[in-house]
Design a protein around this motif. Structure first.
Motif, PDB file in Angstrom:
ATOM      1  N   GLY A  37      26.892  24.380  20.595  1.00  0.00           N
ATOM      2  CA  GLY A  37      26.637  22.936  20.773  1.00  0.00           C
ATOM      3  C   GLY A  37      27.918  22.404  21.616  1.00  0.00           C
ATOM      4  O   GLY A  37      28.137  21.205  21.890  1.00  0.00           O
ATOM      5  N   GLY A  38      29.001  23.341  21.598  1.00  0.00           N
ATOM      6  CA  GLY A  38      30.345  22.782  22.404  1.00  0.00           C
ATOM      7  C   GLY A  38      30.110  22.705  23.754  1.00  0.00           C
ATOM      8  O   GLY A  38      29.329  23.050  24.274  1.00  0.00           O
ATOM      9  N   SER A  39      31.494  22.448  24.442  1.00  0.00           N
ATOM     10  CA  SER A  39      31.528  22.363  25.725  1.00  0.00           C
ATOM     11  C   SER A  39      32.817  23.205  26.092  1.00  0.00           C
ATOM     12  O   SER A  39      33.819  23.066  25.595  1.00  0.00           O
ATOM     13  CB  SER A  39      31.510  20.897  26.249  1.00  0.00           C
ATOM     14  OG  SER A  39      30.630  20.029  25.672  1.00  0.00           O
ATOM     15  N   LEU A  40      32.502  23.500  27.467  1.00  0.00           N
ATOM     16  CA  LEU A  40      33.772  24.285  28.231  1.00  0.00           C
ATOM     17  C   LEU A  40      33.636  23.877  29.826  1.00  0.00           C
ATOM     18  O   LEU A  40      32.641  23.544  30.121  1.00  0.00           O
ATOM     19  CB  LEU A  40      33.667  25.846  28.188  1.00  0.00           C
ATOM     20  CG  LEU A  40      34.275  26.472  26.916  1.00  0.00           C
ATOM     21  CD1 LEU A  40      34.074  27.982  26.970  1.00  0.00           C
ATOM     22  CD2 LEU A  40      35.628  26.222  26.686  1.00  0.00           C
ATOM     23  N   ARG A  41      34.869  23.795  30.361  1.00  0.00           N
ATOM     24  CA  ARG A  41      34.753  23.716  31.826  1.00  0.00           C
ATOM     25  C   ARG A  41      35.479  24.454  32.448  1.00  0.00           C
ATOM     26  O   ARG A  41      36.547  24.834  32.022  1.00  0.00           O
ATOM     27  CB  ARG A  41      35.472  22.234  32.085  1.00  0.00           C
ATOM     28  CG  ARG A  41      35.150  21.953  33.887  1.00  0.00           C
ATOM     29  CD  ARG A  41      35.688  20.540  34.110  1.00  0.00           C
ATOM     30  NE  ARG A  41      37.141  20.445  34.355  1.00  0.00           N
ATOM     31  CZ  ARG A  41      37.718  19.771  35.138  1.00  0.00           C
ATOM     32  NH1 ARG A  41      36.962  18.801  35.725  1.00  0.00           N
ATOM     33  NH2 ARG A  41      39.086  19.758  35.481  1.00  0.00           N
ATOM     34  N   LEU A  42      34.852  25.480  33.486  1.00  0.00           N
ATOM     35  CA  LEU A  42      35.251  26.484  33.911  1.00  0.00           C
ATOM     36  C   LEU A  42      35.787  25.932  35.442  1.00  0.00           C
ATOM     37  O   LEU A  42      35.125  24.947  35.961  1.00  0.00           O
ATOM     38  CB  LEU A  42      34.451  27.490  34.233  1.00  0.00           C
ATOM     39  CG  LEU A  42      33.628  28.300  33.241  1.00  0.00           C
ATOM     40  CD1 LEU A  42      32.875  29.391  33.528  1.00  0.00           C
ATOM     41  CD2 LEU A  42      34.714  28.709  32.209  1.00  0.00           C
ATOM     42  N   SER A  43      36.926  26.573  36.044  1.00  0.00           N
ATOM     43  CA  SER A  43      37.296  26.104  37.298  1.00  0.00           C
ATOM     44  C   SER A  43      37.661  27.377  38.332  1.00  0.00           C
ATOM     45  O   SER A  43      37.851  28.315  37.312  1.00  0.00           O
ATOM     46  CB  SER A  43      38.709  25.342  37.103  1.00  0.00           C
ATOM     47  OG  SER A  43      38.747  24.044  36.413  1.00  0.00           O
TER      48      SER A  43
END
Length: 123
Positions: A15-21
């Motif tokens: 349910g969480g979030s991550l941002r990949l770069s």
């Protein structure tokens, strides 16, 4: 070819979030199709999302549509993957990918790979 370096992976609850770069080297970044693949343990590498030169055209695999968002900043030579509503089945090593001039559709059509970043989603 371009050199690619991913960042942003980690451990997150379902349910969480991550941002990949993905930071790219090279002067012609804005002529590359960019995207993300992932590979879970014991499974084949699969395409997750792809974005065109201008960012005007995107592709997502069905299982991430509505949850993941790919974007790019050509001034920063960087592509992003915002991942929301993460599920345990999203657990994998995520690889940044690039191809000059035309889109890629599979592993075989990618010109350049990053080393990958691990995303682990706990239930």
């Amino acid at each position: 070819q371009v050199r690619l370096e991913e960042s942003g992976g980690g451990l997150v609850q379902a349910g969480g979030s991550l941002r990949l770069s993905c930071a790219a080297s090279g002067r012609t970044f804005d002529r590359y199709y960019m995207g993300w693949f992932r590979q879970a343990p014991g499974k084949e590498r699969e395409i997750v999302a792809r974005i065109s030169w201008s960012g005007g055209t995107t592709y997502y695999r069905d299982s991430v549509k509505g949850r993941f968002d790919i974007s790019r900043d050509n001034a920063k030579n960087t592509v992003y993957l915002q991942m929301n509503s993460l599920k345990p089945e999203d657990t994998a090593v995520y690889y940044c990918a690039a191809r000059g001039g035309s889109p890629f559709y599979s592993v075989d059509s990618v010109d350049s790979w990053g080393k990958g970043t691990l995303v682990t989603v706990s239930s």
